[in-house]
Enzyme design. Structure first.
Site, short mmCIF file in Angstrom:
data_model
loop_
_atom_site.label_atom_id
_atom_site.label_comp_id
_atom_site.label_asym_id
_atom_site.label_seq_id
_atom_site.Cartn_x
_atom_site.Cartn_y
_atom_site.Cartn_z
N SER A 113 0.80 -1.22 0.00
CA SER A 113 0.00 0.00 0.00
C SER A 113 0.83 1.28 0.00
O SER A 113 1.56 1.52 -0.94
CB SER A 113 -0.94 -0.05 1.20
OG SER A 113 -1.84 1.00 1.14
N HIS A 114 0.74 2.05 1.06
CA HIS A 114 1.40 3.36 1.08
C HIS A 114 2.88 3.26 1.44
O HIS A 114 3.56 4.28 1.47
CB HIS A 114 0.69 4.27 2.09
CG HIS A 114 0.78 3.78 3.50
ND1 HIS A 114 0.02 2.72 3.95
CD2 HIS A 114 1.55 4.16 4.53
CE1 HIS A 114 0.32 2.49 5.22
NE2 HIS A 114 1.25 3.34 5.60
N ASP A 277 -2.78 6.31 -3.34
CA ASP A 277 -1.57 5.65 -2.84
C ASP A 277 -1.16 4.44 -3.68
O ASP A 277 -1.72 4.20 -4.75
CB ASP A 277 -1.76 5.26 -1.37
CG ASP A 277 -2.72 4.10 -1.19
OD1 ASP A 277 -3.64 3.97 -2.03
OD2 ASP A 277 -2.57 3.32 -0.23
N ASP A 279 -1.69 1.25 -3.71
CA ASP A 279 -2.68 0.28 -4.17
C ASP A 279 -4.03 0.94 -4.48
O ASP A 279 -5.04 0.25 -4.62
CB ASP A 279 -2.85 -0.86 -3.16
CG ASP A 279 -3.30 -0.38 -1.81
OD1 ASP A 279 -3.09 0.81 -1.49
OD2 ASP A 279 -3.89 -1.19 -1.06
N ASP A 281 -6.22 2.71 -2.83
CA ASP A 281 -7.39 2.75 -1.95
C ASP A 281 -7.46 4.03 -1.12
O ASP A 281 -8.46 4.31 -0.49
CB ASP A 281 -7.48 1.49 -1.06
CG ASP A 281 -6.26 1.26 -0.20
OD1 ASP A 281 -5.28 2.02 -0.33
OD2 ASP A 281 -6.29 0.31 0.60
N ARG A 282 -6.39 4.83 -1.12
CA ARG A 282 -6.44 6.10 -0.39
C ARG A 282 -6.69 7.25 -1.36
O ARG A 282 -6.42 7.12 -2.56
CB ARG A 282 -5.12 6.37 0.32
CG ARG A 282 -4.80 5.37 1.39
CD ARG A 282 -3.57 5.80 2.15
NE ARG A 282 -3.28 4.84 3.20
CZ ARG A 282 -2.60 5.10 4.30
NH1 ARG A 282 -2.12 6.32 4.47
NH2 ARG A 282 -2.37 4.17 5.20
N LYS A 376 -11.54 0.57 1.17
CA LYS A 376 -11.56 1.99 0.87
C LYS A 376 -11.20 2.16 -0.60
O LYS A 376 -10.61 1.26 -1.19
CB LYS A 376 -10.65 2.77 1.80
CG LYS A 376 -9.20 2.35 1.84
CD LYS A 376 -8.48 3.13 2.94
CE LYS A 376 -7.00 2.82 2.99
NZ LYS A 376 -6.67 1.70 3.87
C1 VG1 Z 1 -2.47 2.84 8.55
C2 VG1 Z 1 -3.61 3.80 8.78
C3 VG1 Z 1 -4.94 3.06 8.79
C4 VG1 Z 1 -5.08 2.29 7.47
C5 VG1 Z 1 -3.89 1.39 7.27
C6 VG1 Z 1 -3.91 0.69 5.93
O1 VG1 Z 1 -2.43 1.88 9.60
O2 VG1 Z 1 -3.43 4.50 9.99
O3 VG1 Z 1 -5.98 3.98 8.96
O4 VG1 Z 1 -6.25 1.52 7.50
O5 VG1 Z 1 -2.68 2.15 7.32
O6 VG1 Z 1 -3.95 1.60 4.88
P1 VG1 Z 1 -1.41 1.99 10.83
O7 VG1 Z 1 -1.64 0.76 11.66
O8 VG1 Z 1 -0.04 2.11 10.26
O9 VG1 Z 1 -1.78 3.25 11.56
V1 VG1 Z 1 -3.26 1.17 3.40
O10 VG1 Z 1 -3.77 2.27 2.30
O11 VG1 Z 1 -1.59 1.18 3.80
O12 VG1 Z 1 -3.67 -0.38 3.16
CO CO Z 2 -3.51 1.63 0.44
#
Ligand code: VG1
Ligand code: CO
Length: 543
Positions: A113-114, A277, A279, A281-282, A376
């Site tokens: 993801s991000h 981001d 993948d 979803d953001r 998302k």
């Molecule tokens: C982070 C965000 C959370 C989100 C998760 C996955 O998690 O705070 O809100 O759902 O990333 O997003 P954490 O545990 O690092 O706070 V994604 O777009 O990376 O799948």
């Molecule tokens: Co993501």
């Protein structure tokens, strides 16, 4: 061709975090690492005869190699069919859409993801269930337990499969259909939003830039914005997915998407800026010299949902993660619908969406979505904003400021302390927990603590329980400080401090955010002794 049984032994640490198992690429490249986890998933799922698996990833480094391994293991496990995104690519929302539309048993999504990509970056894997949503905690825990008991995994010795040409092929008796990764998703978006109104908006000269950050949203954004909606070529920037995201950090916030933010502040800026981001979803929404906080974006979309055909029937409810600001709660109250407060991570929204209790969901971390899928969805949020701008007129800033006028403003910020010593982070949280009982009634600056706790959640649909989901300090005026440790990072620990202050008076709606929150920021540091525990006097990232 034959199914091989390969001896292995458990590899510690394969417990999924907030969203799947994320580790450095080098960890995933270790012998048996990926195979063990996938076997853990398949063993937990059980019989797959006659079943379909959806497979795809965000295209980051190691994606293609991992896809080949998983295809051969899926064949060995007895899946009847795999629906594979062309080139091994499926955005997270598209994967959720495909699982639901084709009645799959579930899907495997390869993404961190991000998190940054490339050979030195991160890789990730997660399992989504038949509803299209991330596996709930009970399932991820069962998978983890299974990885601790593995003695072997099974894999076909078939040669590598062509994953690039659309069409059907076989791997050891299993059908593999390589599908267009965009088609099903684009069709769903067309059902939800007023594409004619958005087409007219672009035809009338409305301008936007969508920054795909060299991640997986590029092909989706090009096909929908520049293709179906007639936005001029060049609307999508950084639209070519790259294995290392061009060395950039595919996390759409004003810090990482600085190119877009600078563009939106320059003379002649487009009407709308957006980014997503790794993948897809953001989402980040930016007006001219005006960034919309994700918590506000959720509230604005909820208050105006009726502009979109897919939501014209009204909302059943709204759900937000606990640290997300309470702007959405005020909208829910005005609409007379419930607002659910869940732990961080999209997996907690699944039951509410499945049960029809919530229609829109959101997180402060640039995540917004709805009951159209179970993830998302970045481009969905951007299309929702376009639909809103097309119907309502005015600028992004005008829409948000009018919202504040009506509901009040929730000043909001998140301070991240990245890559701190894991032991120091644990100690900080432990010390905070000890202090909780003594906080209520204490006066700090001009705030007074009303309540303080460690957030616990009981799922209103299936009764599942989650504890230690973040420490909350709630003030008598509705302000809040929340502390939690990240569950997606791969280096040391990351402390997240979330700050929120409510301001009803429109005359007080234009204070710079960090200034408006300065009192709370000072309290957050002193209560948790952040500088003392972490050795850091400032956060790494402020959003
Ligand atoms: C982070 C965000 C959370 C989100 C998760 C996955 O998690 O705070 O809100 O759902 O990333 O997003 P954490 O545990 O690092 O706070 V994604 O777009 O990376 O799948
Ligand atoms: Co993501």
């Amino acid at each position: 061709m034959a199914i091989q049984t390969v001896a292995t032994s458990p590899i510690p640490g394969q417990r999924p975090g907030t969203s799947g198992l994320r580790k450095k690429v080098s960890v995933f490249q270790q012998p048996h690492y990926l195979e063990n986890f996938v076997q853990g998933v398949f063993d937990t799922l059980g019989d797959a005869a006659g079943k379909t698996l959806v497979l795809g990833g965000d295209g980051r480094y190691h994606n293609r190699a991992a896809i080949q391994v998983i295809l051969k293991m899926a064949a060995a496990h007895g899946f009847a069919r795999v629906l594979l995104g062309q080139g091994g690519i499926l955005s997270t929302p598209a994967a959720s859409c495909v699982i639901r539309k084709h009645g799959a048993m579930g899907g495997i999504i390869l993404s961190a993801s991000h998190n940054p990509g490339g050979p030195e970056g991160d890789f990730g894997i997660k399992y989504n269930a038949a509803n299209g949503g991330p596996a709930p905690e009970a399932l991820t825990e069962a998978i983890y337990q299974r990885t601790l008991a593995l003695a072997a995994y099974r894999i076909s010795d078939a040669p590598d499969v062509d994953i690039d040409a659309i069409g059907a092929r076989m791997v050891d008796g299993m059908h593999v259909e390589v599908i267009d990764p965009v088609a099903d998703y684009a069709e769903l978006m067309e059902q939800l939003f007023d594409f004619d109104a958005i087409r007219r908006l672009f035809a009338a000269g409305f301008t936007m830039r969508f920054d795909a950050m060299h991640a997986v949203s590029g092909p989706y954004a090009r096909a929908i914005l520049e293709g179906r909606l007639g936005a001029p070529a060049g609307t999508v920037i950084n639209g070519q997915p790259l294995e290392d995201f061009g060395g950039l950090h595919p996390d759409p916030n004003p810090v990482n998407a600085e190119q877009l933010v600078a563009l939106m502040a320059a003379p002649g800026a487009p009407d709308l800026g957006a980014a997503s981001d790794g993948d897809a979803d953001r989402n980040m929404i930016v007006g001219r010299s005006f960034a919309v906080t994700p918590s506000d974006s959720l509230a604005v979309l909820a208050a105006n949902a009726a502009v979109a055909p897919g939501y014209a029937g009204g909302l059943a409810g709204i759900a937000r993660s606990m640290p997300t600001s309470r702007a959405a709660d005020r909208v829910a109250e005005a609409l007379g619908v419930p607002c659910y407060e869940t732990p961080t991570g999209w997996k907690y929204f699944g039951t509410l969406l499945d049960a029809g209790k919530a229609t829109l969901c959101g997180e402060e971390s640039y995540g917004t979505g709805s009951n159209h899928i179970r993830e998302k969805d970045g481009l969905w949020a951007v299309l929702f904003w376009l639909n809103l701008l097309a119907v309502r007129g005015g600028s992004v800033q005008e829409i948000v400021e009018a919202h504040w006028q009506r509901f009040g403003r929730h000043y909001y910020s998140r301070h991240d302390y990245e890559a701190i010593e894991p032991d120091a982070a644990r100690l900080l949280m432990q010390d905070l927990r000890i202090k909780l009982a003594n906080l209520p009634g204490q006066k700090m600056n001009h705030y007074e603590v009303q309540a303080a706790d460690d957030f616990e959640y009981t799922d209103p649909v299936d009764g599942a329980h989650a504890s230690q989901q973040g420490i909350r300090i709630m003030m008598t005026d509705g302000s809040r400080i929340v502390y939690r440790l990240s569950g997606t990072g791969t280096e040391g620990a990351t402390l997240r401090v979330y700050l929120e202050r409510y301001e009803a008076d429109p005359a007080q709606h234009h204070i710079p955010t960090q200034q408006a929150l300065a009192g709370l920021i000072a309290i957050a540091d002193s209560v948790a002794s952040i500088a003392l525990h972490t050795g850091r006097s400032n956060p790494t990232v402020i959003t």
